[in-house]
Scaffold this motif. Structure first.
Motif, PDB file in Angstrom:
ATOM      1  N   SER A  56       0.749  -1.249  -0.004  1.00 27.54           N
ATOM      2  CA  SER A  56       0.104   0.052   0.012  1.00 27.54           C
ATOM      3  C   SER A  56       0.638   1.162  -0.120  1.00 27.54           C
ATOM      4  O   SER A  56       0.637   2.443  -0.549  1.00 27.54           O
ATOM      5  CB  SER A  56      -0.873  -0.032   1.238  1.00 27.54           C
ATOM      6  OG  SER A  56      -0.027   0.100   2.406  1.00 27.54           O
ATOM      7  N   SER A  61      -2.314   2.322  -2.861  1.00 22.28           N
ATOM      8  CA  SER A  61      -4.076   1.742  -2.856  1.00 22.28           C
ATOM      9  C   SER A  61      -4.118   0.486  -2.042  1.00 22.28           C
ATOM     10  O   SER A  61      -3.160  -0.549  -2.271  1.00 22.28           O
ATOM     11  CB  SER A  61      -4.239   1.565  -4.479  1.00 22.28           C
ATOM     12  OG  SER A  61      -5.615   0.734  -4.499  1.00 22.28           O
ATOM     13  N   THR A 123      -3.063   2.889   6.194  1.00 24.79           N
ATOM     14  CA  THR A 123      -4.085   4.009   5.992  1.00 24.79           C
ATOM     15  C   THR A 123      -5.291   3.433   5.406  1.00 24.79           C
ATOM     16  O   THR A 123      -5.174   2.497   4.200  1.00 24.79           O
ATOM     17  CB  THR A 123      -3.559   4.920   5.147  1.00 24.79           C
ATOM     18  OG1 THR A 123      -2.370   5.573   5.650  1.00 24.79           O
ATOM     19  CG2 THR A 123      -4.728   6.105   5.087  1.00 24.79           C
ATOM     20  N   PRO A 125      -8.627   3.404   3.254  1.00 24.82           N
ATOM     21  CA  PRO A 125      -8.878   4.176   1.837  1.00 24.82           C
ATOM     22  C   PRO A 125      -9.993   5.388   2.285  1.00 24.82           C
ATOM     23  O   PRO A 125     -10.824   4.773   3.071  1.00 24.82           O
ATOM     24  CB  PRO A 125      -9.484   2.903   0.799  1.00 24.82           C
ATOM     25  CG  PRO A 125      -8.944   1.791   1.464  1.00 24.82           C
ATOM     26  CD  PRO A 125      -8.559   2.009   2.933  1.00 24.82           C
ATOM     27  N   ASP A 126     -10.105   6.213   1.603  1.00 30.17           N
ATOM     28  CA  ASP A 126     -10.909   7.408   1.787  1.00 30.17           C
ATOM     29  C   ASP A 126     -12.383   6.950   1.668  1.00 30.17           C
ATOM     30  O   ASP A 126     -13.450   7.351   2.399  1.00 30.17           O
ATOM     31  CB  ASP A 126     -10.845   8.730   0.828  1.00 30.17           C
ATOM     32  CG  ASP A 126      -9.467   9.470   1.172  1.00 30.17           C
ATOM     33  OD1 ASP A 126      -8.883   9.128   2.413  1.00 30.17           O
ATOM     34  OD2 ASP A 126      -8.775   9.894   0.335  1.00 30.17           O
ATOM     35  N   LEU A 127     -12.643   6.075   0.874  1.00 31.52           N
ATOM     36  CA  LEU A 127     -14.098   5.634   0.504  1.00 31.52           C
ATOM     37  C   LEU A 127     -14.398   4.580   1.730  1.00 31.52           C
ATOM     38  O   LEU A 127     -15.682   4.683   1.949  1.00 31.52           O
ATOM     39  CB  LEU A 127     -13.915   4.597  -0.642  1.00 31.52           C
ATOM     40  CG  LEU A 127     -15.312   4.089  -1.315  1.00 31.52           C
ATOM     41  CD1 LEU A 127     -16.163   5.303  -1.649  1.00 31.52           C
ATOM     42  CD2 LEU A 127     -15.220   3.235  -2.607  1.00 31.52           C
ATOM     43  N   SER A 129     -13.428   5.325   4.998  1.00 30.40           N
ATOM     44  CA  SER A 129     -13.085   5.976   6.171  1.00 30.40           C
ATOM     45  C   SER A 129     -14.275   6.656   6.811  1.00 30.40           C
ATOM     46  O   SER A 129     -13.846   7.219   8.100  1.00 30.40           O
ATOM     47  CB  SER A 129     -11.949   7.109   5.886  1.00 30.40           C
ATOM     48  OG  SER A 129     -12.683   7.977   5.058  1.00 30.40           O
ATOM     49  N   ALA A 130     -15.435   6.489   6.402  1.00 29.48           N
ATOM     50  CA  ALA A 130     -16.481   7.079   7.092  1.00 29.48           C
ATOM     51  C   ALA A 130     -17.136   6.096   7.945  1.00 29.48           C
ATOM     52  O   ALA A 130     -16.562   5.042   8.219  1.00 29.48           O
ATOM     53  CB  ALA A 130     -17.674   7.367   5.947  1.00 29.48           C
ATOM     54  N   TYR A 143     -15.385   0.632   7.644  1.00 27.70           N
ATOM     55  CA  TYR A 143     -14.192  -0.279   7.208  1.00 27.70           C
ATOM     56  C   TYR A 143     -14.255  -1.672   7.830  1.00 27.70           C
ATOM     57  O   TYR A 143     -14.060  -2.488   7.399  1.00 27.70           O
ATOM     58  CB  TYR A 143     -12.718   0.279   7.544  1.00 27.70           C
ATOM     59  CG  TYR A 143     -11.805  -0.657   7.249  1.00 27.70           C
ATOM     60  CD1 TYR A 143     -11.217  -0.666   5.734  1.00 27.70           C
ATOM     61  CD2 TYR A 143     -11.218  -1.647   7.982  1.00 27.70           C
ATOM     62  CE1 TYR A 143     -10.360  -1.649   5.380  1.00 27.70           C
ATOM     63  CE2 TYR A 143      -9.896  -2.295   7.549  1.00 27.70           C
ATOM     64  CZ  TYR A 143      -9.682  -2.346   6.333  1.00 27.70           C
ATOM     65  OH  TYR A 143      -8.865  -3.158   5.932  1.00 27.70           O
TER      66      TYR A 143
END
Length: 287
Positions: A56, A61, A123, A125-127, A129-130, A143
């Motif tokens: 990553s 990614s 880390t 992923p932003d998608l 992370s909510a 996640y």
């Protein structure tokens, strides 16, 4: 405990149980079908976590890291089975224990040389992370739901492969009667190589998807190995269905034990194992 907190802990227990199943399924396949006691199975979990971190970081990614790491771990499993494990199938279990115990130290030294002894983070992923709101003050990370979804998808895929495909039929035949399967023309050496690589791949994928939550650190495989053996013993050696149900039970007992009985949390899982073995010494689902 109010309803929202109960729901969060229930989701945590299911997610932890499914992750344990990923590890235990590979372990029970290797032992139940190949007859190999693999104490180094936790090292494959650690390998997956470090692959997730390094790949990553290299690709940027986590998705690409999981896909690439899964392929690399399967190739590693095939090579390890060809070089070492296939020579120990007919050996005494003590020889297998000594081999895999030694591999733990080898893998740890190689890990230290390649990646060092620092703690690393992966880390999310932003998608993913909510968080999903449950109440005004409580929410649940997306996640963790993703982790559960991956585990469920792999569990369904494993069930379909073993029970519905020609390869699964050969695996079941080889586990039931190796000599008869060989006399019918089944390449048992190839089947064992596939099963071992599959077990390594499942453990590595579990380490990769757990890395953003649990971090990446030395000796992380040793901590999950004992819990994997507990799951396999409770579920019944060689039973994938038993590993799934046992893993969910262990996840439930461990998670709620830490919340409701923190002073006894370290004992509850082993008390569950003792109770099951007193009731059914062969495990919940004898295979």
């Amino acid at each position: 405990m109010d309803l929202a907190n109960f729901l969060i802990q229930l989701l945590n227990s299911v997610q932890y149980g499914l992750l344990l199943f990923m590890l235990a399924a590979g372990l029970t396949l290797i032992f139940g079908i190949m007859g190999v006691v693999n104490l180094a199975h936790g090292s494959f979990y650690m390998l997956g976590a470090y692959l997730a971190w390094s790949l990553s970081t290299l690709t940027g990614s986590l998705t690409m890291a999981i896909i690439g790491g899964a392929v690399l771990s399967i190739i590693f499993g095939l090579a390890l089975e060809w070089l070492l494990f296939r020579h120990f199938y007919k050996r005494d279990h003590l020889d297998q224990v000594l081999l895999t115990f030694g591999l733990i130290y080898i893998f740890e030294e190689v890990r230290s040389i390649l990646w060092g002894d620092d703690v690393h983070g992966v880390t999310i992923p932003d998608l993913l992370s909510a968080s999903v709101p449950l109440t005004d003050n409580l929410s649940y990370p997306v996640y963790r739901l993703f982790m559960s979804g991956v585990c469920i998808a792999l569990a369904l895929g494993l069930y379909w492969m073993i029970s519905r495909t020609r390869l699964g039929m050969k695996i079941r035949a080889g586990a039931f009667n190796r000599d008869m399967a060989e006399s019918l023309g089944i390449n048992i050496k190839l089947i064992h190589a596939v099963v071992f690589a599959l077990g390594v791949g499942l453990a590595a994928v579990a380490g990769m998807i757990a890395a953003p939550v649990a971090s990446v650190y030395p000796n992380m495989g040793s901590q999950v190995l004992i819990m994997c053996f507990v799951v396999v013993v409770i579920g019944g050696i060689g039973s994938v269905r038993g590993a799934l149900i046992s893993a969910l039970l262990v996840g439930l007992v461990d998670t709620f034990g830490k919340v409701l009985l923190p002073s006894m949390a370290g004992m509850l899982v082993y008390m569950l194992m003792a109770a099951v073995l007193l009731w059914k010494p062969e495990g919940l689902f004898k295979q």
